[in-house]
Motif scaffolding. Structure first.
Motif, mmCIF file in Angstrom:
data_model
loop_
_atom_site.group_PDB
_atom_site.id
_atom_site.type_symbol
_atom_site.label_atom_id
_atom_site.label_comp_id
_atom_site.label_asym_id
_atom_site.label_seq_id
_atom_site.Cartn_x
_atom_site.Cartn_y
_atom_site.Cartn_z
ATOM 1 N N GLY A 12 0.812 -1.209 0.000
ATOM 2 C CA GLY A 12 0.000 0.000 0.000
ATOM 3 C C GLY A 12 0.848 1.262 0.000
ATOM 4 O O GLY A 12 2.033 1.247 0.351
ATOM 5 N N GLU A 13 0.210 2.385 -0.387
ATOM 6 C CA GLU A 13 0.947 3.642 -0.445
ATOM 7 C C GLU A 13 1.352 4.133 0.932
ATOM 8 O O GLU A 13 2.372 4.805 1.082
ATOM 9 C CB GLU A 13 0.090 4.706 -1.139
ATOM 10 N N SER A 14 0.597 3.796 1.944
ATOM 11 C CA SER A 14 0.909 4.270 3.295
ATOM 12 C C SER A 14 1.769 3.297 4.084
ATOM 13 O O SER A 14 2.034 3.529 5.256
ATOM 14 C CB SER A 14 -0.404 4.531 4.065
ATOM 15 N N ASP A 15 2.219 2.181 3.472
ATOM 16 C CA ASP A 15 3.035 1.204 4.178
ATOM 17 C C ASP A 15 4.481 1.668 4.181
ATOM 18 O O ASP A 15 4.997 2.185 3.183
ATOM 19 C CB ASP A 15 2.932 -0.171 3.513
ATOM 20 N N ASP A 16 5.140 1.457 5.328
ATOM 21 C CA ASP A 16 6.552 1.811 5.458
ATOM 22 C C ASP A 16 7.462 0.615 5.294
ATOM 23 O O ASP A 16 8.650 0.781 4.989
ATOM 24 C CB ASP A 16 6.818 2.450 6.834
ATOM 25 N N PHE A 17 6.964 -0.597 5.522
ATOM 26 C CA PHE A 17 7.777 -1.800 5.430
ATOM 27 C C PHE A 17 7.037 -2.820 4.582
ATOM 28 O O PHE A 17 5.813 -2.854 4.537
ATOM 29 C CB PHE A 17 8.074 -2.395 6.818
ATOM 30 N N CYS A 18 7.803 -3.670 3.913
ATOM 31 C CA CYS A 18 7.228 -4.696 3.038
ATOM 32 C C CYS A 18 6.540 -5.762 3.876
ATOM 33 O O CYS A 18 7.058 -6.176 4.923
ATOM 34 C CB CYS A 18 8.329 -5.323 2.171
ATOM 35 N N GLY A 19 5.404 -6.227 3.389
ATOM 36 C CA GLY A 19 4.676 -7.253 4.130
ATOM 37 C C GLY A 19 5.202 -8.642 3.890
ATOM 38 O O GLY A 19 4.859 -9.570 4.635
ATOM 39 N N ASN A 20 6.068 -8.854 2.908
ATOM 40 C CA ASN A 20 6.573 -10.184 2.616
ATOM 41 C C ASN A 20 7.938 -10.440 3.229
ATOM 42 O O ASN A 20 8.170 -11.489 3.821
ATOM 43 C CB ASN A 20 6.650 -10.390 1.101
ATOM 44 N N CYS A 21 8.853 -9.451 3.073
ATOM 45 C CA CYS A 21 10.215 -9.643 3.588
ATOM 46 C C CYS A 21 10.586 -8.657 4.685
ATOM 47 O O CYS A 21 11.660 -8.774 5.269
ATOM 48 C CB CYS A 21 11.230 -9.522 2.449
ATOM 49 N N GLY A 22 9.759 -7.661 4.971
ATOM 50 C CA GLY A 22 10.049 -6.705 6.045
ATOM 51 C C GLY A 22 11.045 -5.634 5.667
ATOM 52 O O GLY A 22 11.526 -4.912 6.540
ATOM 53 N N ALA A 23 11.378 -5.482 4.367
ATOM 54 C CA ALA A 23 12.342 -4.456 3.954
ATOM 55 C C ALA A 23 11.717 -3.071 4.064
ATOM 56 O O ALA A 23 10.508 -2.889 3.933
ATOM 57 C CB ALA A 23 12.808 -4.719 2.520
ATOM 58 N N TYR A 24 12.566 -2.072 4.294
ATOM 59 C CA TYR A 24 12.109 -0.694 4.427
ATOM 60 C C TYR A 24 11.780 -0.147 3.045
ATOM 61 O O TYR A 24 12.581 -0.231 2.109
ATOM 62 C CB TYR A 24 13.196 0.149 5.096
ATOM 63 N N LEU A 25 10.561 0.425 2.892
ATOM 64 C CA LEU A 25 10.105 0.916 1.597
ATOM 65 C C LEU A 25 10.488 2.361 1.340
ATOM 66 O O LEU A 25 10.228 2.882 0.270
ATOM 67 C CB LEU A 25 8.580 0.781 1.492
#
Length: 402
Positions: A12-25
């Motif tokens: 999502g546009e408001s997500d700060d971290f990836c939901g699959n690997c946890g990387a910083y977006l």
């Protein structure tokens, strides 16, 4: 949507971290603004090229008229090319009246100028050519002078606003770390990247399982019985080896302590001699004086010293001869070989053969026997014997470990 720079998963546009690997977006590209989609830049059409006016063509010369002469006049100026659909024919000029002149010789023929094709009408920037061609009767446009034309500039099209579906509100379980709700399929929190799928903690092990090698977690039927059998056999082998090699290990340990520890002299509580020459009793060997000695009448005589308390015997010092002076030392008989019989408190006797140097002074014999109760010195060989010369032992000293 924002793509993860590590695994490429859409977020999502408001997500700060990836939901699959946890990387910083935040290190990825900027998110797309909601409600507006970027359009590709339009292609710029090149400016139309203006064809240069063709040069007038010179045709064949017409035959001159014999009856009249024509004066040469100025050449006609080229006219602009009319628009499509207009009449391109040039009107014929009316003949001028003949002047009243006397007859003269005929003038040379004057070349006639063929009709000139008009140049194409200029195309104004921003006005299609069809608009100019559709108005043939507009004379003001045809007579208007044409100036310099600037090249076309690329103009970006205005973005088209398209409706974008709003993101679904996450209704999954909250993050155990920060409490932010997340979608059901995410593995990491979109705010703090904490893992959402927390594994269950295993039950605590009993105290005896915390000691190696019992602290290993094994599955059923994975060779536990075999490992236990091998462990029991290893322990039994260690016990047997310790039982068999215990005396050797103890001897090595005590020998190290003897070499690293200190020593102190210990005096015997009793002394006895199997035989002694007149005036030279066995007690003279432990009185601390080297000018008095125990005189053995023959080989095989022995001197026994007893102790009241068992101790660790680490050394014996023997002074042979009648004196420490070299001249006096050579006058008497002195032992060169003897046996030391050490008896411990358990009744065990330790025998050690000793060889003495034929020179005055002390001679040290290193020992290492624990729980000593008595020491017996038996003379086996001697030198300088003769009539009236007993075998002299000046002093015997014993040392224990401190």
């Amino acid at each position: 949507m924002r793509s993860c720079p590590a695994c490429g998963t859409a977020n999502g546009e408001s997500d700060d971290f990836c939901g699959n690997c946890g990387a910083y977006l935040g290190w990825s590209s900027e998110p797309v603004r909601r409600g507006r989609t970027p359009e590709p830049e339009p292609e710029v059409e090149p400016a139309p090229e203006v064809e240069p006016a063709p040069e007038p063509e010179v045709g064949p010369e017409p035959a001159p008229e014999p009856a009249r002469t024509a004066e040469p006049g100025p050449a006609p100026e080229p006219r602009a090319k009319p628009a499509a659909g207009t009449d391109t024919r040039v009107p014929e000029a009316s003949p001028a009246p003949p002047p009243a002149r006397p007859s003269a010789p005929p003038a040379p023929p004057v070349p006639s100028v063929p009709p000139v094709r008009p140049a194409p009408a200029p195309v104004r920037p921003g006005v299609p050519a069809s608009a100019t061609a559709s108005a043939p009767g507009n004379a003001s446009d045809a007579d208007e002078p044409v100036g310099a034309v600037r090249p076309a500039r690329p103009v970006a099209r205005r973005p088209v606003v398209r409706p974008v579906a709003a993101d679904e509100a996450p209704d999954g379980p909250p993050c155990p770390a920060c409490g932010t709700p997340n979608l059901a399929g995410r593995k990491f929190c979109r705010r703090c990247a904490a893992p959402l799928q927390v594994r269950e903690q295993p039950a605590a092990l009993p105290w005896w399982r915390t000691v190696w090698p019992f602290r290993r977690r094994v599955r059923g039927g994975s060779g536990r019985a075999l490992r236990r059998t091998l462990l029991v056999l290893a322990v039994a082998a260690l016990v047997l080896a310790g039982f068999l090699f215990f005396p050797l290990g103890r001897y090595a340990f005590e020998d190290v302590r003897d070499k690293l520890g200190g020593t102190a002299e210990i005096s015997p509580t009793g002394v006895s001699a199997s035989a002694a020459a007149p005036g030279h009793p066995g007690s003279a060997a432990i009185d601390g004086l080297t000018n008095k000695y125990w005189g053995a009448p023959a080989l095989g005589a022995s001197l026994t010293c007893s102790f009241g308390t068992p101790f660790r015997l680490v050394g014996v010092v023997v002074h042979t001869g009648v004196s420490k002076e070299p001249q006096e030392f050579r006058r008497g008989a002195r032992p060169t070989r003897a046996d030391l019989l050490v008896t411990t408190k358990d009744g065990k006797v330790h025998k050690k053969a000793v060889t003495f140097n034929d020179k005055p002074g002390k001679q040290t014999v290193r020992m290492g026997i624990s729980d000593v109760r008595s020491v017996e010195l038996v003379l086996r060989e001697a030198t300088g014997q003769g009539a009236g010369r007993p075998i002299a032992v000046g002093e015997v000293e014993f040392f224990r470990r401190t």
